[in-house]
Design a protein around this motif. Sequence first.
Motif, short mmCIF file in Angstrom:
data_model
loop_
_atom_site.label_atom_id
_atom_site.label_comp_id
_atom_site.label_asym_id
_atom_site.label_seq_id
_atom_site.Cartn_x
_atom_site.Cartn_y
_atom_site.Cartn_z
N GLY A 1 35.58 37.95 54.89
CA GLY A 1 36.88 38.43 54.44
C GLY A 1 36.77 39.62 53.53
N ARG A 2 37.92 40.10 53.08
CA ARG A 2 37.97 41.29 52.21
C ARG A 2 37.68 40.94 50.76
NH1 ARG A 2 42.66 43.02 49.76
NH2 ARG A 2 43.86 41.70 51.18
N SER A 3 37.90 39.68 50.39
CA SER A 3 37.73 39.26 49.01
C SER A 3 36.26 39.34 48.58
CB SER A 3 38.24 37.82 48.82
OG SER A 3 37.92 37.34 47.53
N THR A 4 36.05 39.68 47.31
CA THR A 4 34.69 39.70 46.75
C THR A 4 34.41 38.43 45.95
OG1 THR A 4 35.52 40.93 44.84
CG2 THR A 4 34.58 42.22 46.65
N GLU A 5 35.28 37.43 46.06
CA GLU A 5 35.07 36.17 45.36
C GLU A 5 33.88 35.42 45.97
OE1 GLU A 5 38.61 33.79 44.79
OE2 GLU A 5 39.86 35.59 44.83
N SER A 6 33.31 34.51 45.18
CA SER A 6 32.07 33.84 45.58
C SER A 6 32.14 33.05 46.89
CB SER A 6 31.58 32.92 44.46
OG SER A 6 32.59 31.97 44.13
N PRO A 7 33.30 32.47 47.30
CA PRO A 7 33.29 31.74 48.57
C PRO A 7 33.06 32.63 49.80
CG PRO A 7 35.15 31.05 47.21
CD PRO A 7 34.57 32.27 46.57
N ILE A 8 33.26 33.94 49.67
CA ILE A 8 33.08 34.85 50.80
C ILE A 8 31.61 35.26 50.91
CG2 ILE A 8 33.67 37.11 51.77
CD1 ILE A 8 35.90 35.07 52.05
N VAL B 1 34.02 42.27 54.10
CA VAL B 1 34.30 43.25 55.16
C VAL B 1 35.36 44.22 54.68
CG1 VAL B 1 35.14 43.55 57.52
CG2 VAL B 1 33.75 41.56 56.95
N THR B 2 35.10 45.52 54.82
CA THR B 2 36.08 46.54 54.48
C THR B 2 36.56 47.23 55.75
OG1 THR B 2 34.32 48.16 54.15
CG2 THR B 2 35.08 46.97 52.20
N ASP B 3 37.68 47.93 55.63
CA ASP B 3 38.28 48.59 56.80
C ASP B 3 37.34 49.65 57.37
OD1 ASP B 3 41.58 47.96 56.78
OD2 ASP B 3 40.47 47.61 54.92
N ASP C 1 39.13 28.91 49.65
CA ASP C 1 39.01 29.66 48.40
C ASP C 1 38.18 28.87 47.38
OD1 ASP C 1 40.68 27.69 47.45
OD2 ASP C 1 42.47 28.96 47.40
N SER C 2 38.12 29.36 46.15
CA SER C 2 37.29 28.71 45.13
C SER C 2 37.80 27.32 44.75
CB SER C 2 37.21 29.60 43.87
OG SER C 2 38.51 29.97 43.46
N SER C 3 39.06 27.00 45.12
CA SER C 3 39.60 25.66 44.89
C SER C 3 39.34 24.74 46.08
CB SER C 3 41.11 25.73 44.62
OG SER C 3 41.39 26.59 43.55
#
Length: 320
Positions: free
Chosen positions: A5-12, A16-18, A61-63
Amino acid sequence: MFQVGRSTESPIDFVVTDTISGSQNNDEAQITQSTISRFACRIVCDRNEPYTARIFAAGFDSSKNIFLGEKAAKWKNPDGHMDGLTTNGVLVMHPRGGFTEESQPGIWREISVCGDVYTLRETRSAQQRGKLVESETNVLQDGSLIDLCGATLLWRTADGLFHTPTQKHIEALRQEINAARPQCPVGLNTLAFPSINRKEVVEEKQPWAYLSCGHVHGYHDWGHRSDTEANERECPMCRTVGPYVPLWLGCEAGFYVDAGPPTHAFTPCGHVCSEKSAKYWSQIPLPHGTHAFHAACPFCATQLVGEQNCIKLIFQGPVD
């Protein structure tokens, strides 16, 4: 499980960027607002043979909850389980015949949060989902394309990559074509494909080609036919008018469907690869925007044009 995904959070796991068409730098073409979901998709791989990989829309997500945007389509299945689609959709296409010389484009489908397969919506973000395709599954195959609305990913299996030409093989093909000393038919100077590492700098000996006819030349500054169309040039060999561009050897081995010599160039970008690889990518309709599809060069994402989207190159000298 691997999350994309686009998110830089730890679950990813894979951010991926455009994709910028034409290999432009981000400085030249800033993305105002990404259309890729922050938690776009997840791929679940079996630990035991045959190591089946399945794709699902959206991610945790992180939750540890499935993350879907407010505008994402959601519904309850007859069995009581909730399902849904990401805002702009996760599309998958499995090529017919695998990722081989004989491959043909498959049909684009949309994958749901639970991994069900649907026909495409009217537009990428429409609230009404497509029809359930019960005869198809979310299992990824060698050569499957995953479109996240802004970037398209190519899925390759370990076995598929084992039969793919290596970086060393592509380098050997480059050296072989240079060893044949192709010449500019007008300037009579020897041409040479630059090192794969030098893919941004146009070198003096670099081959150029007229993409309407395929004649390969060295760089020259004549043949302009129009003041408005700066790149419309007349080939001195056959008088055909069309784009005149430098040629670049496609260096990503995973995009090749065979190990053939580099004989064809994509139009209008000038990336060169084997005939079967060029013809395969020339007929793949990649999603573009909310409801359009067009073929694109796999090496730089430039939209292809022309009758065949690629052209056979005509070298002067022993290569031909």
